[in-house]
Design a protein around this motif. Structure first.
Motif, mmCIF file in Angstrom:
data_model
loop_
_atom_site.group_PDB
_atom_site.id
_atom_site.type_symbol
_atom_site.label_atom_id
_atom_site.label_comp_id
_atom_site.label_asym_id
_atom_site.label_seq_id
_atom_site.Cartn_x
_atom_site.Cartn_y
_atom_site.Cartn_z
ATOM 1 N N ALA A 194 0.713 -1.296 -0.133
ATOM 2 C CA ALA A 194 0.117 0.027 0.035
ATOM 3 C C ALA A 194 0.907 1.471 -0.053
ATOM 4 O O ALA A 194 1.916 1.359 0.748
ATOM 5 N N ILE A 195 0.505 2.331 -0.620
ATOM 6 C CA ILE A 195 1.350 3.310 -1.034
ATOM 7 C C ILE A 195 0.233 4.539 -0.892
ATOM 8 O O ILE A 195 -0.426 4.701 -1.590
ATOM 9 N N MET A 196 0.718 5.419 0.117
ATOM 10 C CA MET A 196 -0.137 6.499 0.582
ATOM 11 C C MET A 196 0.189 7.683 -0.259
ATOM 12 O O MET A 196 1.464 8.043 -0.615
ATOM 13 N N VAL A 197 -0.760 8.344 -0.741
ATOM 14 C CA VAL A 197 -0.403 9.632 -1.549
ATOM 15 C C VAL A 197 -1.440 10.663 -0.930
ATOM 16 O O VAL A 197 -2.351 10.513 -0.207
ATOM 17 N N ASN A 198 -1.207 11.800 -1.733
ATOM 18 C CA ASN A 198 -2.043 12.880 -1.086
ATOM 19 C C ASN A 198 -3.488 12.933 -1.489
ATOM 20 O O ASN A 198 -4.359 14.054 -1.305
ATOM 21 N N SER A 199 -3.947 12.269 -2.391
ATOM 22 C CA SER A 199 -5.520 12.322 -2.711
ATOM 23 C C SER A 199 -5.866 10.944 -3.710
ATOM 24 O O SER A 199 -4.869 10.419 -4.064
ATOM 25 N N GLY A 200 -7.186 10.610 -3.733
ATOM 26 C CA GLY A 200 -7.842 9.497 -4.590
ATOM 27 C C GLY A 200 -7.159 9.770 -6.136
ATOM 28 O O GLY A 200 -6.855 9.082 -6.877
ATOM 29 N N SER A 201 -7.373 11.085 -6.732
ATOM 30 C CA SER A 201 -6.880 11.447 -7.976
ATOM 31 C C SER A 201 -5.529 11.293 -7.982
ATOM 32 O O SER A 201 -5.192 10.908 -9.192
ATOM 33 N N SER A 202 -4.809 11.728 -7.038
ATOM 34 C CA SER A 202 -3.247 11.158 -7.476
ATOM 35 C C SER A 202 -2.913 9.711 -7.552
ATOM 36 O O SER A 202 -2.111 9.365 -8.057
ATOM 37 N N ALA A 203 -3.735 8.774 -6.584
ATOM 38 C CA ALA A 203 -3.561 7.528 -6.875
ATOM 39 C C ALA A 203 -3.948 7.002 -8.296
ATOM 40 O O ALA A 203 -3.253 6.354 -8.751
ATOM 41 N N ASP A 204 -4.956 7.450 -8.827
ATOM 42 C CA ASP A 204 -5.510 7.281 -10.094
ATOM 43 C C ASP A 204 -4.479 7.547 -11.106
ATOM 44 O O ASP A 204 -3.963 6.773 -12.051
ATOM 45 N N ILE A 214 -13.203 6.702 5.323
ATOM 46 C CA ILE A 214 -12.571 7.126 6.355
ATOM 47 C C ILE A 214 -11.829 8.505 5.800
ATOM 48 O O ILE A 214 -11.554 8.535 4.449
ATOM 49 N N THR A 215 -11.361 9.371 6.782
ATOM 50 C CA THR A 215 -10.826 10.905 6.417
ATOM 51 C C THR A 215 -9.184 10.806 6.666
ATOM 52 O O THR A 215 -9.179 10.615 7.953
ATOM 53 N N THR A 216 -8.534 11.268 5.891
ATOM 54 C CA THR A 216 -7.262 11.977 6.337
ATOM 55 C C THR A 216 -7.284 13.318 5.830
ATOM 56 O O THR A 216 -6.319 14.006 5.679
ATOM 57 N N MET A 217 -8.355 13.952 6.020
ATOM 58 C CA MET A 217 -8.525 15.673 5.447
ATOM 59 C C MET A 217 -8.503 15.478 4.018
ATOM 60 O O MET A 217 -9.544 15.429 3.365
ATOM 61 N N GLU A 218 -7.377 15.464 3.250
ATOM 62 C CA GLU A 218 -7.134 14.856 1.915
ATOM 63 C C GLU A 218 -6.408 13.846 2.092
ATOM 64 O O GLU A 218 -5.566 13.559 2.843
ATOM 65 N N GLY A 219 -6.306 12.803 1.053
ATOM 66 C CA GLY A 219 -5.723 11.813 1.164
ATOM 67 C C GLY A 219 -5.950 10.587 0.247
ATOM 68 O O GLY A 219 -7.116 10.446 -0.287
ATOM 69 N N GLY A 220 -5.156 9.796 -0.155
ATOM 70 C CA GLY A 220 -5.373 8.586 -0.952
ATOM 71 C C GLY A 220 -4.497 7.412 -0.718
ATOM 72 O O GLY A 220 -3.325 7.539 -0.064
ATOM 73 N N MET A 221 -4.792 6.177 -1.398
ATOM 74 C CA MET A 221 -3.919 5.203 -1.125
ATOM 75 C C MET A 221 -3.821 4.431 -2.571
ATOM 76 O O MET A 221 -4.918 4.200 -3.346
ATOM 77 N N ILE A 222 -2.779 3.631 -2.859
ATOM 78 C CA ILE A 222 -2.697 2.890 -3.801
ATOM 79 C C ILE A 222 -2.294 1.433 -3.259
ATOM 80 O O ILE A 222 -1.452 1.264 -2.508
ATOM 81 N N ILE A 223 -3.052 0.272 -3.828
ATOM 82 C CA ILE A 223 -2.726 -0.818 -3.527
ATOM 83 C C ILE A 223 -2.300 -1.922 -4.715
ATOM 84 O O ILE A 223 -2.975 -1.829 -5.821
ATOM 85 N N CYS A 224 -1.612 -2.700 -4.432
ATOM 86 C CA CYS A 224 -1.105 -3.760 -5.340
ATOM 87 C C CYS A 224 -0.389 -5.087 -4.623
ATOM 88 O O CYS A 224 -0.199 -5.247 -3.445
ATOM 89 N N ASN A 225 -0.031 -6.050 -5.481
ATOM 90 C CA ASN A 225 0.627 -7.156 -4.892
ATOM 91 C C ASN A 225 1.921 -7.484 -5.425
ATOM 92 O O ASN A 225 2.245 -8.571 -5.585
ATOM 93 N N ASP A 226 2.399 -6.466 -6.051
ATOM 94 C CA ASP A 226 3.871 -6.642 -6.811
ATOM 95 C C ASP A 226 4.804 -5.814 -5.958
ATOM 96 O O ASP A 226 4.698 -4.513 -6.240
ATOM 97 N N GLN A 227 5.995 -6.241 -5.622
ATOM 98 C CA GLN A 227 7.205 -5.271 -5.272
ATOM 99 C C GLN A 227 7.803 -4.310 -6.078
ATOM 100 O O GLN A 227 7.836 -3.277 -5.755
ATOM 101 N N GLN A 228 7.741 -4.880 -7.189
ATOM 102 C CA GLN A 228 8.452 -4.070 -8.254
ATOM 103 C C GLN A 228 7.650 -2.582 -8.661
ATOM 104 O O GLN A 228 7.971 -1.756 -8.728
ATOM 105 N N LEU A 229 6.328 -3.141 -8.753
ATOM 106 C CA LEU A 229 5.385 -2.110 -9.226
ATOM 107 C C LEU A 229 4.968 -1.189 -7.997
ATOM 108 O O LEU A 229 4.920 -0.020 -8.154
ATOM 109 N N SER A 230 5.312 -1.677 -6.808
ATOM 110 C CA SER A 230 5.029 -0.805 -5.548
ATOM 111 C C SER A 230 6.355 0.241 -5.558
ATOM 112 O O SER A 230 6.003 1.251 -5.247
#
Ligand SMILES: Cc1ncc(COP(=O)(O)O)c(C=O)c1O
Length: 422
Positions: free
Chosen positions: A79-89, A219-235
Protein backbone atom coordinates in the motif's frame (compact mmCIF):
# COMPACT_ATOMS: atom_id res chain seq x y z
CA UNK A 1 1.73 8.36 19.47
CA UNK A 2 4.85 9.52 21.35
CA UNK A 3 3.44 12.49 23.09
CA UNK A 4 3.56 12.14 26.88
CA UNK A 5 1.18 15.04 27.41
CA UNK A 6 -1.70 13.86 25.24
CA UNK A 7 -3.65 13.18 28.43
CA UNK A 8 -3.27 16.81 29.47
CA UNK A 9 -4.33 17.99 26.03
CA UNK A 10 -7.33 15.74 25.62
CA UNK A 11 -9.78 17.80 27.67
CA UNK A 12 -8.84 21.25 26.33
CA UNK A 13 -8.97 19.95 22.74
CA UNK A 14 -12.30 18.29 23.38
CA UNK A 15 -13.61 21.55 24.82
CA UNK A 16 -12.54 23.40 21.68
CA UNK A 17 -14.44 21.00 19.43
CA UNK A 18 -17.83 22.42 18.75
CA UNK A 19 -19.98 19.34 18.35
CA UNK A 20 -22.72 21.20 16.51
CA UNK A 21 -20.13 22.23 13.90
CA UNK A 22 -19.68 18.54 13.15
CA UNK A 23 -22.77 18.86 10.96
CA UNK A 24 -20.61 20.79 8.56
CA UNK A 25 -19.92 24.17 10.09
CA UNK A 26 -20.31 26.44 7.09
CA UNK A 27 -23.53 24.82 5.88
CA UNK A 28 -25.10 24.30 9.28
CA UNK A 29 -27.65 27.05 8.85
CA UNK A 30 -28.98 25.57 5.65
CA UNK A 31 -28.93 21.80 6.06
CA UNK A 32 -29.96 19.67 9.01
CA UNK A 33 -29.23 16.61 6.79
CA UNK A 34 -25.99 17.47 4.97
CA UNK A 35 -24.06 15.35 2.52
CA UNK A 36 -21.29 14.67 5.00
CA UNK A 37 -20.58 15.00 8.70
CA UNK A 38 -17.09 15.26 10.19
CA UNK A 39 -16.07 11.79 11.37
CA UNK A 40 -12.80 12.58 13.08
CA UNK A 41 -12.51 13.13 16.78
CA UNK A 42 -10.11 14.20 19.48
CA UNK A 43 -7.71 11.25 18.80
CA UNK A 44 -7.05 12.39 15.23
CA UNK A 45 -6.36 15.93 16.43
CA UNK A 46 -4.03 14.74 19.19
CA UNK A 47 -2.16 12.62 16.66
CA UNK A 48 -1.72 15.68 14.43
CA UNK A 49 -0.48 17.71 17.41
CA UNK A 50 1.90 14.88 18.23
CA UNK A 51 3.39 15.02 14.71
CA UNK A 52 3.73 18.79 14.91
CA UNK A 53 5.33 18.76 18.36
CA UNK A 54 7.77 16.02 17.45
CA UNK A 55 8.77 17.94 14.28
CA UNK A 56 7.85 14.97 12.10
CA UNK A 57 5.42 16.46 9.65
CA UNK A 58 6.55 14.93 6.37
CA UNK A 59 6.27 11.18 5.56
CA UNK A 60 7.67 9.28 8.53
CA UNK A 61 6.81 6.26 10.66
CA UNK A 62 3.06 6.96 10.84
CA UNK A 63 2.88 6.91 7.03
CA UNK A 64 4.73 3.58 6.95
CA UNK A 65 2.50 2.17 9.68
CA UNK A 66 -0.70 3.40 8.03
CA UNK A 67 0.40 1.82 4.74
CA UNK A 68 1.14 -1.46 6.56
CA UNK A 69 -2.20 -1.51 8.37
CA UNK A 70 -4.14 -0.51 5.27
CA UNK A 71 -2.56 -3.33 3.22
CA UNK A 72 -3.50 -5.75 6.00
CA UNK A 73 -7.05 -4.37 6.13
CA UNK A 74 -7.72 -4.96 2.42
CA UNK A 75 -5.63 -8.12 2.15
CA UNK A 76 -2.81 -7.17 -0.20
CA UNK A 77 0.96 -6.97 0.19
CA UNK A 78 1.63 -3.33 -0.81
CA UNK A 79 0.00 0.00 0.00
CA UNK A 80 1.39 3.38 -1.01
CA UNK A 81 -0.14 6.49 0.51
CA UNK A 82 -0.56 9.65 -1.60
CA UNK A 83 -2.17 13.04 -1.13
CA UNK A 84 -5.52 12.24 -2.82
CA UNK A 85 -7.53 9.57 -4.60
CA UNK A 86 -6.97 11.47 -7.85
CA UNK A 87 -3.21 11.23 -7.31
CA UNK A 88 -3.61 7.48 -6.76
CA UNK A 89 -5.46 7.21 -10.10
CA UNK A 90 -2.80 9.37 -11.76
CA UNK A 91 0.14 7.26 -10.56
CA UNK A 92 -1.57 4.03 -11.57
CA UNK A 93 -2.08 5.36 -15.10
CA UNK A 94 1.51 6.64 -15.36
CA UNK A 95 2.86 3.35 -13.99
CA UNK A 96 1.08 1.41 -16.74
CA UNK A 97 2.99 3.25 -19.48
CA UNK A 98 6.29 3.69 -17.65
CA UNK A 99 9.34 2.37 -19.56
CA UNK A 100 10.27 0.16 -16.59
CA UNK A 101 6.85 -1.45 -16.59
CA UNK A 102 5.40 -1.20 -20.09
CA UNK A 103 2.14 -2.93 -19.34
CA UNK A 104 0.69 -0.49 -21.89
CA UNK A 105 2.02 1.88 -24.53
CA UNK A 106 0.94 5.47 -25.06
CA UNK A 107 -1.96 5.44 -27.53
CA UNK A 108 -3.36 2.12 -26.27
CA UNK A 109 -7.08 2.07 -25.62
CA UNK A 110 -8.49 1.76 -22.12
CA UNK A 111 -12.22 1.33 -21.50
CA UNK A 112 -13.58 3.59 -18.76
CA UNK A 113 -16.96 4.12 -17.05
CA UNK A 114 -19.24 6.91 -18.25
CA UNK A 115 -20.52 7.67 -14.74
CA UNK A 116 -17.70 8.28 -12.29
CA UNK A 117 -15.55 10.97 -10.74
CA UNK A 118 -13.79 12.66 -13.68
CA UNK A 119 -10.19 12.26 -12.46
CA UNK A 120 -10.55 8.52 -13.09
CA UNK A 121 -10.84 9.50 -16.77
CA UNK A 122 -8.33 12.35 -16.85
CA UNK A 123 -5.57 10.16 -15.39
CA UNK A 124 -5.17 7.70 -18.29
CA UNK A 125 -5.65 10.58 -20.75
CA UNK A 126 -2.82 12.53 -19.11
CA UNK A 127 -0.65 9.41 -19.30
CA UNK A 128 -1.20 9.30 -23.07
CA UNK A 129 -3.74 6.47 -23.19
CA UNK A 130 -6.83 6.64 -25.33
CA UNK A 131 -10.00 6.37 -23.27
CA UNK A 132 -13.32 5.04 -24.50
CA UNK A 133 -16.53 5.29 -22.48
CA UNK A 134 -18.60 2.25 -21.56
CA UNK A 135 -22.24 2.70 -20.56
CA UNK A 136 -23.39 2.43 -16.94
CA UNK A 137 -26.13 0.17 -15.57
CA UNK A 138 -28.78 2.39 -13.91
CA UNK A 139 -29.58 -0.33 -11.35
CA UNK A 140 -26.09 -1.03 -10.02
CA UNK A 141 -24.51 2.32 -11.08
CA UNK A 142 -21.54 0.26 -12.30
CA UNK A 143 -20.25 -0.49 -15.78
CA UNK A 144 -22.79 -2.16 -18.03
CA UNK A 145 -20.91 -5.39 -18.68
CA UNK A 146 -22.79 -6.13 -21.91
CA UNK A 147 -21.71 -2.77 -23.29
CA UNK A 148 -18.20 -3.43 -21.98
CA UNK A 149 -18.00 -6.65 -24.01
CA UNK A 150 -19.47 -4.92 -27.05
CA UNK A 151 -16.88 -2.11 -26.90
CA UNK A 152 -13.84 -4.41 -26.80
CA UNK A 153 -11.95 -4.20 -30.09
CA UNK A 154 -8.51 -5.14 -31.36
CA UNK A 155 -7.30 -1.75 -30.00
CA UNK A 156 -8.45 -2.40 -26.42
CA UNK A 157 -5.72 -3.21 -23.92
CA UNK A 158 -7.15 -2.39 -20.50
CA UNK A 159 -10.23 -1.70 -18.37
CA UNK A 160 -10.44 0.92 -15.64
CA UNK A 161 -13.29 -0.18 -13.42
CA UNK A 162 -15.10 1.78 -10.72
CA UNK A 163 -17.08 0.39 -7.77
CA UNK A 164 -19.34 3.42 -7.61
CA UNK A 165 -21.02 4.36 -4.32
CA UNK A 166 -19.30 1.38 -2.69
CA UNK A 167 -21.15 -1.14 -4.86
CA UNK A 168 -18.85 -3.97 -6.02
CA UNK A 169 -19.02 -4.89 -9.70
CA UNK A 170 -19.65 -8.50 -10.73
CA UNK A 171 -15.98 -9.47 -10.50
CA UNK A 172 -16.51 -13.06 -11.75
CA UNK A 173 -17.74 -11.66 -15.03
CA UNK A 174 -15.20 -8.81 -15.21
CA UNK A 175 -12.29 -11.21 -14.63
CA UNK A 176 -13.57 -13.63 -17.22
CA UNK A 177 -13.90 -10.77 -19.77
CA UNK A 178 -10.33 -9.66 -18.98
CA UNK A 179 -8.97 -13.19 -19.27
CA UNK A 180 -10.78 -13.93 -22.52
CA UNK A 181 -9.55 -10.72 -24.15
CA UNK A 182 -6.14 -10.50 -22.47
CA UNK A 183 -6.90 -7.14 -20.87
CA UNK A 184 -5.23 -5.42 -17.92
CA UNK A 185 -7.59 -4.46 -15.11
CA UNK A 186 -7.25 -1.49 -12.74
CA UNK A 187 -9.84 -0.58 -10.11
CA UNK A 188 -10.96 2.79 -8.78
CA UNK A 189 -12.19 2.08 -5.24
CA UNK A 190 -12.24 5.71 -4.13
CA UNK A 191 -15.88 5.31 -3.03
CA UNK A 192 -15.56 1.69 -1.96
CA UNK A 193 -13.27 1.15 1.02
CA UNK A 194 -14.64 -1.90 2.86
CA UNK A 195 -16.46 -3.36 -0.15
CA UNK A 196 -15.85 -6.93 -1.24
CA UNK A 197 -17.00 -9.44 -3.84
CA UNK A 198 -17.28 -13.05 -2.63
CA UNK A 199 -15.27 -12.00 0.42
CA UNK A 200 -12.34 -10.51 -1.56
CA UNK A 201 -11.76 -6.78 -1.12
CA UNK A 202 -12.29 -4.55 -4.13
CA UNK A 203 -8.99 -3.18 -5.41
CA UNK A 204 -7.29 -6.58 -5.13
CA UNK A 205 -8.72 -8.08 -8.35
CA UNK A 206 -6.65 -6.09 -10.85
CA UNK A 207 -3.09 -4.83 -11.21
CA UNK A 208 -3.69 -1.95 -8.78
CA UNK A 209 -6.50 -0.20 -6.90
CA UNK A 210 -6.99 3.40 -5.78
CA UNK A 211 -8.70 4.75 -2.64
CA UNK A 212 -9.63 8.26 -1.50
CA UNK A 213 -9.69 9.62 2.04
CA UNK A 214 -11.35 12.93 1.22
CA UNK A 215 -13.40 14.51 4.02
CA UNK A 216 -16.70 12.85 3.06
CA UNK A 217 -15.34 9.35 2.33
CA UNK A 218 -15.47 6.10 4.37
CA UNK A 219 -12.46 7.25 6.33
CA UNK A 220 -10.81 10.65 6.10
CA UNK A 221 -7.29 11.95 6.29
CA UNK A 222 -8.65 15.42 5.42
CA UNK A 223 -7.25 14.96 1.90
CA UNK A 224 -5.48 11.72 1.03
CA UNK A 225 -5.43 8.52 -0.98
CA UNK A 226 -3.87 5.08 -1.28
CA UNK A 227 -2.71 2.76 -4.03
CA UNK A 228 -2.70 -0.98 -3.42
CA UNK A 229 -1.08 -3.80 -5.38
CA UNK A 230 0.54 -7.19 -4.86
CA UNK A 231 3.79 -6.63 -6.72
CA UNK A 232 6.95 -5.33 -5.02
CA UNK A 233 8.50 -3.97 -8.20
CA UNK A 234 5.30 -2.14 -9.13
CA UNK A 235 5.02 -0.73 -5.60
CA UNK A 236 8.55 0.68 -5.89
CA UNK A 237 7.55 2.29 -9.18
CA UNK A 238 4.58 3.91 -7.40
CA UNK A 239 6.98 5.17 -4.70
CA UNK A 240 9.24 6.66 -7.37
CA UNK A 241 6.33 8.30 -9.17
CA UNK A 242 5.01 9.61 -5.83
CA UNK A 243 8.18 11.54 -5.08
CA UNK A 244 10.28 12.96 -7.91
CA UNK A 245 11.57 9.60 -9.19
CA UNK A 246 13.88 9.72 -6.20
CA UNK A 247 15.72 6.47 -5.33
CA UNK A 248 15.52 7.30 -1.63
CA UNK A 249 11.80 6.57 -1.54
CA UNK A 250 11.94 3.01 -2.81
CA UNK A 251 11.32 0.19 -0.38
CA UNK A 252 12.78 -2.84 -2.12
CA UNK A 253 15.70 -1.50 -4.20
CA UNK A 254 18.57 -1.94 -1.78
CA UNK A 255 21.60 -1.22 -3.94
CA UNK A 256 22.02 1.89 -6.05
CA UNK A 257 23.34 1.43 -9.60
CA UNK A 258 27.12 2.04 -10.03
CA UNK A 259 26.98 5.52 -11.51
CA UNK A 260 29.12 7.58 -9.16
CA UNK A 261 26.03 9.64 -8.34
CA UNK A 262 25.46 10.43 -4.68
CA UNK A 263 22.71 7.97 -3.61
CA UNK A 264 21.07 10.71 -1.54
CA UNK A 265 20.18 12.55 -4.72
CA UNK A 266 19.77 9.75 -7.21
CA UNK A 267 16.82 9.75 -9.59
CA UNK A 268 15.80 6.39 -11.06
CA UNK A 269 12.71 7.51 -12.92
CA UNK A 270 10.59 10.59 -13.44
CA UNK A 271 7.87 11.46 -10.97
CA UNK A 272 5.51 13.92 -9.34
CA UNK A 273 5.39 15.10 -5.79
CA UNK A 274 2.10 13.75 -4.45
CA UNK A 275 3.35 12.73 -1.01
CA UNK A 276 1.00 12.81 1.96
CA UNK A 277 1.96 14.56 5.17
CA UNK A 278 2.59 12.67 8.41
CA UNK A 279 -0.44 14.42 9.93
CA UNK A 280 -2.67 12.84 7.30
CA UNK A 281 -1.23 9.38 7.99
CA UNK A 282 -1.85 9.90 11.73
CA UNK A 283 -5.48 10.68 10.93
CA UNK A 284 -5.60 7.54 8.79
CA UNK A 285 -4.39 5.29 11.63
CA UNK A 286 -7.07 6.58 13.98
CA UNK A 287 -9.77 6.44 11.31
CA UNK A 288 -8.91 2.88 10.32
CA UNK A 289 -9.69 1.81 13.90
CA UNK A 290 -13.12 3.36 13.51
CA UNK A 291 -13.85 1.76 10.12
CA UNK A 292 -15.67 -1.43 11.32
CA UNK A 293 -18.06 0.61 13.49
CA UNK A 294 -18.58 3.16 10.70
CA UNK A 295 -19.31 0.36 8.23
CA UNK A 296 -21.81 -1.38 10.54
CA UNK A 297 -23.61 1.90 11.21
CA UNK A 298 -23.81 2.83 7.53
CA UNK A 299 -25.28 -0.60 6.71
CA UNK A 300 -27.81 -0.26 9.55
CA UNK A 301 -28.84 3.20 8.36
CA UNK A 302 -29.28 1.99 4.78
CA UNK A 303 -31.48 -0.92 5.86
CA UNK A 304 -33.54 1.42 8.02
CA UNK A 305 -34.17 3.81 5.13
CA UNK A 306 -34.64 0.93 2.68
CA UNK A 307 -37.69 -0.16 4.71
CA UNK A 308 -39.29 3.23 4.03
CA UNK A 309 -38.39 3.20 0.31
CA UNK A 310 -39.88 -0.30 -0.07
CA UNK A 311 -43.32 1.37 0.30
CA UNK A 312 -42.63 3.29 -2.90
CA UNK A 313 -40.72 0.83 -5.07
CA UNK A 314 -42.86 1.72 -8.10
CA UNK A 315 -41.52 5.31 -7.88
CA UNK A 316 -37.95 5.07 -6.56
CA UNK A 317 -35.32 2.65 -5.29
CA UNK A 318 -31.79 2.49 -3.94
CA UNK A 319 -29.03 1.10 -6.17
CA UNK A 320 -29.17 -2.69 -6.54
CA UNK A 321 -26.47 -4.83 -4.94
CA UNK A 322 -25.50 -8.32 -6.16
CA UNK A 323 -26.08 -11.21 -3.71
CA UNK A 324 -22.34 -12.06 -3.78
CA UNK A 325 -21.32 -8.47 -3.06
CA UNK A 326 -20.61 -6.86 0.30
CA UNK A 327 -21.52 -3.25 -0.43
CA UNK A 328 -19.74 -0.51 1.50
CA UNK A 329 -22.48 2.11 1.16
CA UNK A 330 -20.89 5.47 0.41
CA UNK A 331 -24.17 7.41 0.33
CA UNK A 332 -27.89 6.93 -0.31
CA UNK A 333 -28.06 6.81 -4.14
CA UNK A 334 -31.67 6.90 -5.31
CA UNK A 335 -33.05 6.21 -8.79
CA UNK A 336 -36.53 7.37 -9.80
CA UNK A 337 -38.22 4.73 -11.95
CA UNK A 338 -39.27 5.49 -15.57
CA UNK A 339 -42.89 5.32 -14.28
CA UNK A 340 -42.31 7.99 -11.62
CA UNK A 341 -45.05 10.63 -12.13
CA UNK A 342 -43.00 13.68 -11.07
CA UNK A 343 -39.81 15.40 -12.26
CA UNK A 344 -36.59 14.74 -10.37
CA UNK A 345 -35.94 18.46 -10.08
CA UNK A 346 -39.19 19.18 -8.27
CA UNK A 347 -38.35 16.53 -5.64
CA UNK A 348 -34.79 17.89 -5.27
CA UNK A 349 -36.12 21.43 -4.81
CA UNK A 350 -38.46 20.17 -2.09
CA UNK A 351 -35.64 18.29 -0.31
CA UNK A 352 -33.29 21.28 -0.47
CA UNK A 353 -36.01 23.61 0.83
CA UNK A 354 -36.53 21.22 3.72
CA UNK A 355 -32.80 21.30 4.63
CA UNK A 356 -31.71 18.07 2.93
CA UNK A 357 -28.57 18.41 0.82
CA UNK A 358 -28.69 16.61 -2.54
CA UNK A 359 -26.24 15.78 -5.33
CA UNK A 360 -26.37 14.24 -8.80
CA UNK A 361 -24.85 10.75 -9.11
CA UNK A 362 -21.31 12.10 -9.32
CA UNK A 363 -20.79 13.79 -12.68
CA UNK A 364 -23.89 12.21 -14.25
CA UNK A 365 -23.35 11.13 -17.85
CA UNK A 366 -19.80 12.43 -18.13
CA UNK A 367 -20.04 12.97 -21.89
CA UNK A 368 -22.52 15.79 -21.16
CA UNK A 369 -19.99 17.78 -19.13
CA UNK A 370 -18.66 20.92 -20.90
CA UNK A 371 -15.08 19.62 -20.70
CA UNK A 372 -15.88 16.82 -23.15
CA UNK A 373 -16.20 19.36 -25.96
CA UNK A 374 -12.46 20.02 -25.58
CA UNK A 375 -11.35 16.46 -26.32
CA UNK A 376 -12.77 14.48 -29.25
CA UNK A 377 -12.10 11.12 -27.55
CA UNK A 378 -14.53 12.09 -24.77
CA UNK A 379 -17.46 12.07 -27.14
CA UNK A 380 -19.46 8.85 -27.12
CA UNK A 381 -22.96 8.85 -28.55
CA UNK A 382 -25.15 6.07 -27.25
CA UNK A 383 -25.13 5.75 -23.45
CA UNK A 384 -28.78 5.12 -22.45
CA UNK A 385 -27.98 3.79 -18.97
CA UNK A 386 -25.86 6.84 -18.18
CA UNK A 387 -28.62 9.11 -19.50
CA UNK A 388 -31.10 7.40 -17.15
CA UNK A 389 -28.76 8.03 -14.20
CA UNK A 390 -28.21 11.62 -15.36
CA UNK A 391 -31.95 12.27 -15.62
CA UNK A 392 -33.40 10.16 -12.81
CA UNK A 393 -30.62 9.63 -10.26
CA UNK A 394 -29.46 11.60 -7.21
CA UNK A 395 -27.92 10.91 -3.85
CA UNK A 396 -28.16 11.96 -0.23
CA UNK A 397 -25.63 11.72 2.57
CA UNK A 398 -25.19 8.57 4.64
CA UNK A 399 -23.64 9.20 8.02
CA UNK A 400 -21.76 6.61 10.06
CA UNK A 401 -23.63 7.46 13.25
CA UNK A 402 -26.92 6.28 14.73
CA UNK A 403 -29.54 8.12 12.65
CA UNK A 404 -33.00 6.60 13.12
CA UNK A 405 -34.57 9.93 14.19
CA UNK A 406 -33.00 11.76 11.26
CA UNK A 407 -34.04 9.04 8.82
CA UNK A 408 -37.62 9.15 10.15
CA UNK A 409 -37.61 12.91 9.57
CA UNK A 410 -36.17 12.36 6.09
CA UNK A 411 -38.90 9.81 5.32
CA UNK A 412 -41.55 12.33 6.46
CA UNK A 413 -40.14 14.93 4.07
CA UNK A 414 -40.29 12.42 1.18
CA UNK A 415 -43.79 11.42 2.23
CA UNK A 416 -45.11 15.02 2.18
CA UNK A 417 -43.90 15.36 -1.40
CA UNK A 418 -45.07 11.97 -2.63
CA UNK A 419 -48.57 12.46 -1.23
CA UNK A 420 -48.88 15.75 -3.05
CA UNK A 421 -47.52 14.50 -6.37
CA UNK A 422 -48.97 11.02 -6.86
C1 LIG B 1 -14.77 7.33 -7.95
C2 LIG B 1 -13.79 8.38 -7.53
N1 LIG B 1 -12.56 8.38 -8.07
C3 LIG B 1 -11.64 9.30 -7.72
C4 LIG B 1 -11.92 10.27 -6.79
C5 LIG B 1 -10.87 11.28 -6.45
O1 LIG B 1 -10.54 11.28 -5.09
P1 LIG B 1 -9.99 12.64 -4.40
O2 LIG B 1 -11.15 13.51 -4.18
O3 LIG B 1 -9.38 12.15 -3.12
O4 LIG B 1 -9.00 13.22 -5.33
C6 LIG B 1 -13.19 10.32 -6.21
C7 LIG B 1 -13.50 11.38 -5.24
O5 LIG B 1 -14.54 11.55 -4.71
C8 LIG B 1 -14.15 9.36 -6.58
O6 LIG B 1 -15.39 9.38 -6.07
Amino acid sequence: MNLKYTYQLREPVQALMNESSRINSFKMQKYWYPLSIATYDVEEILSAIDSLCSFRTTMWEKTIEFERQFAHEVGCSEAIMVNSGSSADLLIAFALVNPTNKSLNPGDEILVPSVTWPTQIWSPMMAGLKVRFVDTDPNSLNMDLNDLEAKISSNTRAISLVHLMGNPCNMDRVLSICQKNNLILIEDCCEALGAAFKGKAVGTFGLAGSFSFFFSHHITTMEGGMIICNDQQLSDLFRLLRAHGWARNTKYIKTAPETGIDPMYMFLNWGFNVRPSELQAGFGLEQLRRLPAFHAQRVANVSYFQRYLNNHSEIMHLMKVLPDADCSWFALPIMLTPECPFEKQSLLTHLEEQGVETRPIVAGNLTKQPVCKLYPELQEGNLPGSDAIHDRGFYLGLHPFEATKNLDRLADIFEQFIRKHT
